[in-house]
Scaffold this motif. Structure first.
Motif, PDB file in Angstrom:
ATOM      1  N   ILE A   1      36.795  54.995  29.660  1.00 20.38           N
ATOM      2  CA  ILE A   1      37.754  54.574  28.591  1.00 20.38           C
ATOM      3  C   ILE A   1      36.982  54.607  27.283  1.00 20.38           C
ATOM      4  O   ILE A   1      37.324  54.318  26.025  1.00 20.38           O
ATOM      5  CB  ILE A   1      38.785  53.680  28.729  1.00 20.38           C
ATOM      6  CG1 ILE A   1      37.952  52.333  29.088  1.00 20.38           C
ATOM      7  CG2 ILE A   1      39.644  54.079  29.804  1.00 20.38           C
ATOM      8  CD1 ILE A   1      38.961  51.265  29.140  1.00 20.38           C
ATOM      9  N   ASN A   2      35.632  54.655  27.342  1.00 18.87           N
ATOM     10  CA  ASN A   2      35.015  54.308  25.941  1.00 18.87           C
ATOM     11  C   ASN A   2      33.556  55.317  25.819  1.00 18.87           C
ATOM     12  O   ASN A   2      33.114  55.827  26.643  1.00 18.87           O
ATOM     13  CB  ASN A   2      34.183  52.969  25.984  1.00 18.87           C
ATOM     14  CG  ASN A   2      35.349  51.903  25.991  1.00 18.87           C
ATOM     15  OD1 ASN A   2      35.432  51.478  24.672  1.00 18.87           O
ATOM     16  ND2 ASN A   2      35.504  50.959  27.095  1.00 18.87           N
TER      17      ASN A   2
ATOM     18  N   ASN B   1      38.685  48.546  25.425  1.00 19.51           N
ATOM     19  CA  ASN B   1      38.236  49.668  24.879  1.00 19.51           C
ATOM     20  C   ASN B   1      37.647  49.070  23.585  1.00 19.51           C
ATOM     21  O   ASN B   1      37.673  50.016  22.569  1.00 19.51           O
ATOM     22  CB  ASN B   1      39.357  50.651  24.880  1.00 19.51           C
ATOM     23  CG  ASN B   1      40.259  49.750  23.905  1.00 19.51           C
ATOM     24  OD1 ASN B   1      40.391  48.679  23.637  1.00 19.51           O
ATOM     25  ND2 ASN B   1      41.079  50.810  23.006  1.00 19.51           N
TER      26      ASN B   1
END
Length: 302
Positions: A16-17, A224
């Motif tokens: 997610i990053n 995030n």
């Protein structure tokens, strides 16, 4: 971050990053060449090109005080497929420091130089050797000497946690002092410490003169965070965090570390409390639970 940012957490957060790089938990080196199983246990990504499942590179971190043994183990890691070595001179933990590991070495710039030189010589020239330091041992006074010693020893990148060992993790972080290091060295310098949101990342970059940012505890408090810094993404909602916790639970339980799951999820909730008020209530609900199924059912019911 020993016992927290393991390969499962690296997998989850790199999904997610837009991280450029992950560093493993430290591998403690004392007086022997460690067997391959130690490296595979702490960096199973070695089996897949030293990348997380989403493709983020992973660098193996070593912690110790003896140049020759650190060099031996750096060589071992590279033979197993590591794409770089990171040296930990930043850990302030008493159990580590009493054996002259981590930040305890910040009082001996000559030893830092010897370690860097030995490891650099053992690692293939095309692979990076990075290091992480703090601003000093008891005071914030040895950062230039230590930084220059490591650079002269051959490290290719330097991450600086902008506090001393004695400062621990107490705010503030002294980002402007890192500007002195940035001005003195020709190698890339990376700022670290007390970065919890995108605004603080920008301020840390401005005050330190560093382009790149290293995230630790902040990446657990706001899952995030890297995306908010690099791409201007909105912070994850609490509902999204719960979904992430459930995904993490599945990874932990299905993997080979299920025995640690109750403690790991409670640790993470402790970090999440720093950004999400709802995490305080959830932590209270799971704090006394010892069985995995009970914790997962509590998360699913949120």
């Amino acid at each position: 971050m020993e016992g927290v940012l393991d390969h499962l957490m690296r997998d989850l957060l790199t999904r997610i990053n837009p991280f450029d790089l992950c560093v493993t938990e430290f591998i403690r080196v004392v007086d022997m060449r460690l067997p391959p199983k130690v490296f595979y246990r702490l960096c199973p990504e070695l089996h897949q090109g030293c990348r997380t499942p989403s493709g983020t590179p992973v660098r193996i971190q070593l912690l110790g005080q003896e140049p020759d043994w650190l060099a031996e183990n750096a060589e071992q890691a590279c033979l197993l497929g590591a794409e770089g070595i990171d040296l930990n001179f930043g850990c302030p933990a008493k159990t580590v420091n009493k054996h002259r590991g981590g930040a305890a070495l910040l009082g001996d710039s000559e030893q830092l130089y010897r370690i860097a030189k030995a490891v650099r010589a053992a690692v293939p020239a095309h692979l990076p050797v990075s290091a992480k330091i703090r601003l000093g041992l008891e005071d914030r006074d040895s950062y230039l000497e230590n930084s220059q010693a490591l650079a002269e020893g051959g490290v290719s990148e330097l991450a600086v946690h902008a506090r001393s060992k004695r400062d621990g993790y107490r705010p503030p972080a002294y980002w402007p002092l890192v500007a002195d290091i940035r001005a003195a060295l020709a190698i890339p310098v990376i700022i670290n410490g007390e970065i919890w949101n995108a605004d603080q990342a920008t301020l840390a970059q401005t005050q330190s003169g560093c382009r790149d940012v290293m995230l630790g505890r902040g990446a657990l408090a706001l899952p995030n965070l890297a995306a908010t810094i690099k791409h201007g993404a909105a912070s994850m909602s609490w509902e999204q965090v719960i979904e992430l916790l459930l995904d993490y639970s599945a990874l932990e339980v299905e993997g080979n570390k299920s025995i640690y799951y109750p403690n790991r999820i409670k640790q993470w909730l402790n970090f999440l409390k720093l950004q999400y008020p709802q995490a305080q209530s959830l932590f209270g609900q799971v704090r006394t639970l010892k069985h995995t199924d009970d914790i997962r059912q509590t998360l699913a019911a949120v």
